[in-house]
Write a protein that holds these residues in place. Structure first.
Motif, short mmCIF file in Angstrom:
data_model
loop_
_atom_site.label_atom_id
_atom_site.label_comp_id
_atom_site.label_asym_id
_atom_site.label_seq_id
_atom_site.Cartn_x
_atom_site.Cartn_y
_atom_site.Cartn_z
N ARG A 112 3.65 -6.46 3.81
CA ARG A 112 3.90 -5.90 2.47
C ARG A 112 3.28 -4.51 2.33
O ARG A 112 3.92 -3.58 1.85
N GLU A 113 2.05 -4.34 2.81
CA GLU A 113 1.38 -3.04 2.73
C GLU A 113 2.05 -2.01 3.64
O GLU A 113 2.22 -0.85 3.28
N ARG A 160 5.13 -0.84 1.95
CA ARG A 160 4.80 0.03 0.82
C ARG A 160 4.47 1.43 1.30
O ARG A 160 4.95 2.43 0.76
N GLN A 161 3.68 1.53 2.38
CA GLN A 161 3.32 2.84 2.91
C GLN A 161 4.52 3.54 3.54
O GLN A 161 4.65 4.76 3.45
N ASP A 198 6.74 5.07 0.78
CA ASP A 198 6.10 6.01 -0.13
C ASP A 198 6.32 7.45 0.34
O ASP A 198 5.88 7.82 1.42
#
Length: 68
Positions: free
Chosen positions: A24-25, A28-29, A32
């Protein structure tokens, strides 16, 4: 009895949860755009206009395409 039967699988569930958080992280990165905008220099196009980018050279290249 239900608590004891699920207990051996607890470490696997924990590993699965950690992997889910990492994915998930990472997503997200990856999605972005802020780091890209921070690392990309801002260009002042009027000051850095080069010969191949000038309006005259663009017009000349259009004319040469029409002739061929």
């Amino acid at each position: 009895m239900g608590l004891l039967s699920g207990l051996p699988l607890a470490p696997l569930r924990g590993v699965g949860w950690v992997l889910e958080q990492v994915v998930r992280e990472a997503n997200r990165q990856y999605a972005d755009p802020a780091p890209i905008h921070r690392e990309t220099p801002t260009w002042n196009w009027s000051a850095s206009r080069c010969a191949p980018c000038s309006p005259r050279s663009k017009a000349l290249s259009k004319e040469s395409r029409k002739e061929s």
